[in-house]
Design a protein around this motif. Structure first.
Motif, PDB file in Angstrom:
ATOM      1  N   TYR A  37       0.986  -1.207  -0.006  1.00  0.00           N
ATOM      2  CA  TYR A  37      -0.049  -0.033   0.047  1.00  0.00           C
ATOM      3  C   TYR A  37       0.970   1.327   0.092  1.00  0.00           C
ATOM      4  O   TYR A  37       0.424   2.391  -0.268  1.00  0.00           O
ATOM      5  CB  TYR A  37      -1.008  -0.148   1.140  1.00  0.00           C
ATOM      6  N   LYS A  38       2.230   1.314   0.329  1.00  0.00           N
ATOM      7  CA  LYS A  38       3.108   2.404   0.495  1.00  0.00           C
ATOM      8  C   LYS A  38       3.483   2.512  -0.761  1.00  0.00           C
ATOM      9  O   LYS A  38       3.936   3.655  -1.320  1.00  0.00           O
ATOM     10  CB  LYS A  38       4.067   1.911   1.279  1.00  0.00           C
ATOM     11  N   ASP A  39       3.819   1.307  -1.829  1.00  0.00           N
ATOM     12  CA  ASP A  39       4.648   1.404  -2.886  1.00  0.00           C
ATOM     13  C   ASP A  39       3.479   1.988  -4.299  1.00  0.00           C
ATOM     14  O   ASP A  39       2.529   1.537  -4.232  1.00  0.00           O
ATOM     15  CB  ASP A  39       4.992   0.052  -3.435  1.00  0.00           C
ATOM     16  N   ALA A  40       3.778   3.135  -4.582  1.00  0.00           N
ATOM     17  CA  ALA A  40       3.092   3.757  -5.683  1.00  0.00           C
ATOM     18  C   ALA A  40       2.681   2.838  -7.034  1.00  0.00           C
ATOM     19  O   ALA A  40       1.610   3.247  -7.638  1.00  0.00           O
ATOM     20  CB  ALA A  40       3.784   4.883  -6.386  1.00  0.00           C
ATOM     21  N   SER A  42       1.772  -0.347  -6.555  1.00  0.00           N
ATOM     22  CA  SER A  42       0.822  -1.359  -6.362  1.00  0.00           C
ATOM     23  C   SER A  42      -0.253  -0.802  -5.460  1.00  0.00           C
ATOM     24  O   SER A  42      -1.118  -1.453  -5.137  1.00  0.00           O
ATOM     25  CB  SER A  42       1.539  -2.576  -5.707  1.00  0.00           C
ATOM     26  N   SER A  43      -0.123   0.197  -4.880  1.00  0.00           N
ATOM     27  CA  SER A  43      -1.086   0.715  -3.929  1.00  0.00           C
ATOM     28  C   SER A  43      -2.414   1.066  -4.376  1.00  0.00           C
ATOM     29  O   SER A  43      -2.542   1.837  -5.576  1.00  0.00           O
ATOM     30  CB  SER A  43      -0.502   2.026  -3.445  1.00  0.00           C
ATOM     31  N   PRO A  44      -3.494   0.784  -3.949  1.00  0.00           N
ATOM     32  CA  PRO A  44      -4.862   1.214  -4.270  1.00  0.00           C
ATOM     33  C   PRO A  44      -5.267   2.307  -3.797  1.00  0.00           C
ATOM     34  O   PRO A  44      -6.149   3.035  -4.250  1.00  0.00           O
ATOM     35  CB  PRO A  44      -5.761  -0.009  -3.604  1.00  0.00           C
ATOM     36  N   LEU A  45      -4.407   2.903  -2.840  1.00  0.00           N
ATOM     37  CA  LEU A  45      -4.777   4.397  -2.420  1.00  0.00           C
ATOM     38  C   LEU A  45      -4.735   5.397  -3.046  1.00  0.00           C
ATOM     39  O   LEU A  45      -3.908   5.650  -4.209  1.00  0.00           O
ATOM     40  CB  LEU A  45      -3.715   4.620  -0.799  1.00  0.00           C
ATOM     41  N   LYS A  46      -5.583   6.239  -2.886  1.00  0.00           N
ATOM     42  CA  LYS A  46      -5.212   7.596  -3.770  1.00  0.00           C
ATOM     43  C   LYS A  46      -4.056   8.420  -3.447  1.00  0.00           C
ATOM     44  O   LYS A  46      -3.501   8.256  -2.402  1.00  0.00           O
ATOM     45  CB  LYS A  46      -6.680   8.580  -3.370  1.00  0.00           C
ATOM     46  N   ASP A  47      -3.407   9.141  -4.409  1.00  0.00           N
ATOM     47  CA  ASP A  47      -2.093   9.524  -4.234  1.00  0.00           C
ATOM     48  C   ASP A  47      -2.056  10.420  -2.813  1.00  0.00           C
ATOM     49  O   ASP A  47      -1.084  10.405  -1.835  1.00  0.00           O
ATOM     50  CB  ASP A  47      -1.783  10.580  -5.220  1.00  0.00           C
ATOM     51  N   LYS A  48      -3.137  11.343  -2.606  1.00  0.00           N
ATOM     52  CA  LYS A  48      -3.072  12.141  -1.343  1.00  0.00           C
ATOM     53  C   LYS A  48      -3.116  11.297  -0.105  1.00  0.00           C
ATOM     54  O   LYS A  48      -2.376  11.660   0.899  1.00  0.00           O
ATOM     55  CB  LYS A  48      -4.269  13.094  -1.290  1.00  0.00           C
ATOM     56  N   ASP A  49      -3.720  10.169  -0.167  1.00  0.00           N
ATOM     57  CA  ASP A  49      -3.549   9.183   1.053  1.00  0.00           C
ATOM     58  C   ASP A  49      -2.312   8.415   1.237  1.00  0.00           C
ATOM     59  O   ASP A  49      -1.991   8.331   2.357  1.00  0.00           O
ATOM     60  CB  ASP A  49      -4.916   8.247   1.026  1.00  0.00           C
ATOM     61  N   ARG A  50      -1.736   8.107   0.002  1.00  0.00           N
ATOM     62  CA  ARG A  50      -0.592   7.460  -0.039  1.00  0.00           C
ATOM     63  C   ARG A  50       0.605   8.154   0.459  1.00  0.00           C
ATOM     64  O   ARG A  50       1.540   7.612   1.207  1.00  0.00           O
ATOM     65  CB  ARG A  50      -0.313   6.864  -1.435  1.00  0.00           C
ATOM     66  N   LYS A  51       0.592   9.457   0.167  1.00  0.00           N
ATOM     67  CA  LYS A  51       1.689  10.306   0.721  1.00  0.00           C
ATOM     68  C   LYS A  51       1.470  10.299   1.952  1.00  0.00           C
ATOM     69  O   LYS A  51       2.964  10.638   2.805  1.00  0.00           O
ATOM     70  CB  LYS A  51       1.445  11.742  -0.259  1.00  0.00           C
ATOM     71  N   GLN A  52       0.681  10.510   2.995  1.00  0.00           N
ATOM     72  CA  GLN A  52       0.400  10.507   4.254  1.00  0.00           C
ATOM     73  C   GLN A  52       0.551   8.996   4.948  1.00  0.00           C
ATOM     74  O   GLN A  52       0.531   8.866   6.107  1.00  0.00           O
ATOM     75  CB  GLN A  52      -0.814  11.335   4.703  1.00  0.00           C
ATOM     76  N   PHE A  53       0.571   8.017   4.143  1.00  0.00           N
ATOM     77  CA  PHE A  53       0.272   6.727   4.665  1.00  0.00           C
ATOM     78  C   PHE A  53       1.470   6.123   5.672  1.00  0.00           C
ATOM     79  O   PHE A  53       2.630   6.242   5.082  1.00  0.00           O
ATOM     80  CB  PHE A  53       0.029   5.770   3.512  1.00  0.00           C
ATOM     81  N   GLU A  54       1.061   5.756   6.749  1.00  0.00           N
ATOM     82  CA  GLU A  54       1.942   5.032   7.650  1.00  0.00           C
ATOM     83  C   GLU A  54       1.854   3.529   7.736  1.00  0.00           C
ATOM     84  O   GLU A  54       2.697   2.770   8.035  1.00  0.00           O
ATOM     85  CB  GLU A  54       2.236   5.769   8.810  1.00  0.00           C
ATOM     86  N   GLY A  55       0.749   2.950   7.599  1.00  0.00           N
ATOM     87  CA  GLY A  55       0.217   1.730   7.762  1.00  0.00           C
ATOM     88  C   GLY A  55      -1.313   1.570   7.896  1.00  0.00           C
ATOM     89  O   GLY A  55      -1.994   2.275   8.319  1.00  0.00           O
ATOM     90  N   LEU A  56      -1.750   0.263   7.484  1.00  0.00           N
ATOM     91  CA  LEU A  56      -3.176   0.079   7.876  1.00  0.00           C
ATOM     92  C   LEU A  56      -3.434  -0.372   9.328  1.00  0.00           C
ATOM     93  O   LEU A  56      -2.565  -0.550   9.961  1.00  0.00           O
ATOM     94  CB  LEU A  56      -3.481  -1.197   7.037  1.00  0.00           C
ATOM     95  N   TYR A  57      -4.648  -0.328   9.711  1.00  0.00           N
ATOM     96  CA  TYR A  57      -5.078  -0.655  11.028  1.00  0.00           C
ATOM     97  C   TYR A  57      -5.377  -1.992  10.987  1.00  0.00           C
ATOM     98  O   TYR A  57      -6.241  -2.334  10.122  1.00  0.00           O
ATOM     99  CB  TYR A  57      -6.200   0.295  11.516  1.00  0.00           C
ATOM    100  N   PHE A  58      -4.872  -2.806  11.784  1.00  0.00           N
ATOM    101  CA  PHE A  58      -5.286  -4.168  12.116  1.00  0.00           C
ATOM    102  C   PHE A  58      -5.609  -4.575  13.427  1.00  0.00           C
ATOM    103  O   PHE A  58      -5.095  -3.867  14.442  1.00  0.00           O
ATOM    104  CB  PHE A  58      -3.895  -5.122  11.699  1.00  0.00           C
ATOM    105  N   PHE A  59      -6.555  -5.653  13.432  1.00  0.00           N
ATOM    106  CA  PHE A  59      -6.803  -6.136  14.792  1.00  0.00           C
ATOM    107  C   PHE A  59      -5.501  -6.969  15.159  1.00  0.00           C
ATOM    108  O   PHE A  59      -4.623  -7.395  14.297  1.00  0.00           O
ATOM    109  CB  PHE A  59      -7.977  -7.296  14.671  1.00  0.00           C
ATOM    110  N   ARG A  60      -5.294  -7.088  16.435  1.00  0.00           N
ATOM    111  CA  ARG A  60      -4.016  -7.868  16.843  1.00  0.00           C
ATOM    112  C   ARG A  60      -4.378  -9.244  16.607  1.00  0.00           C
ATOM    113  O   ARG A  60      -5.464  -9.828  16.273  1.00  0.00           O
ATOM    114  CB  ARG A  60      -4.024  -7.778  18.378  1.00  0.00           C
ATOM    115  N   PHE A  61      -3.317  -9.925  16.081  1.00  0.00           N
ATOM    116  CA  PHE A  61      -3.185 -11.229  15.513  1.00  0.00           C
ATOM    117  C   PHE A  61      -3.812 -12.117  16.705  1.00  0.00           C
ATOM    118  O   PHE A  61      -3.696 -12.110  18.025  1.00  0.00           O
ATOM    119  CB  PHE A  61      -1.846 -11.763  15.194  1.00  0.00           C
TER     120      PHE A  61
END
Length: 199
Positions: A37-40, A42-61
């Motif tokens: 998702y950070k990689d331009a 392969s990312s489905p994110l919009k450019d503006k969201d990807r530039k601020q992207f630090e990581g997705l939110y996950f439930f704990r394993f």
């Protein structure tokens, strides 16, 4: 002069190291998703969201969300047009029915095979497991989530709900995503996998 050049190289190396943050994630799956998702490219994110992207939110394993399911094949099912979030339809068929125990209860889910995807090299044995649950619309994406599976050799298959991910439509409305059939509803909170996307 030589020591000065070494100092310049050292400073530039350190500054580059500080800029390149490590990929976040508790598991290998989470790290791979965050890297994608950070990689331009392969990312489905919009450019503006990807530039601020630090990581997705996950439930704990949670290992209790890794289950062994019995696969009952349904070889006579016909192809049908699975609706998507756009006017496009996805030709699918029910490949089989998965039965498993989760949190002390028994559940069943249909697992699907896509007519177009199975023609692609490397995806001949791909199975699609979309599901909805009681976290949708609050803790997780309202439209449900997906899990990627492969055709097993026997009649059992492992389902790891910690690998549940959002359709690309959760991040960008330019995508056309299959809508989870209502029959694949799990009447419990599946607190595993990817959470809802927060911009």
């Amino acid at each position: 002069m030589k020591s000065f050049l070494i100092l310049i190289v050292l400073i530039s190396t350190l500054s580059c190291a500080q800029e390149k943050k490590p990929v976040l994630g508790e598991t290998e799956f989470q790290k791979e998703m965050n890297a994608e998702y950070k990689d331009a490219t392969s990312s489905p994110l919009k450019d503006k969201d990807r530039k601020q992207f630090e990581g997705l939110y996950f439930f704990r394993f949670d290992s209790s969300f890794v289950v062994k399911a019995n696969l009952k094949l349904t070889p006579d099912t016909e192809w049908f047009e699975m609706k998507t979030t756009t006017s496009r339809v996805s030709p699918e068929r029910i490949y089989g029915v998965l039965t498993f125990e989760l949190k002390g209860e028994s559940y069943t889910l249909n697992v699907y095979q896509g007519k177009d995807i199975m023609k692609k090299e490397g995806l001949e044995d791909y199975l699609f497991l979309p599901f909805i649950d009681d976290t949708n619309g609050e803790e997780s994406y309202g439209g449900g989530r997906y899990i990627d599976l492969r055709i097993p050799e026997g009649d059992t298959i492992e389902i790891d709900f910690n690998k549940a991910y959002n359709p690309y439509c959760a991040y960008n409305d330019k995508y056309s995503c299959p809508i989870v059939p209502r029959v694949n509803y799990l009447a419990l909170n599946v607190r595993a996998g990817v959470k809802a996307f927060k911009k």
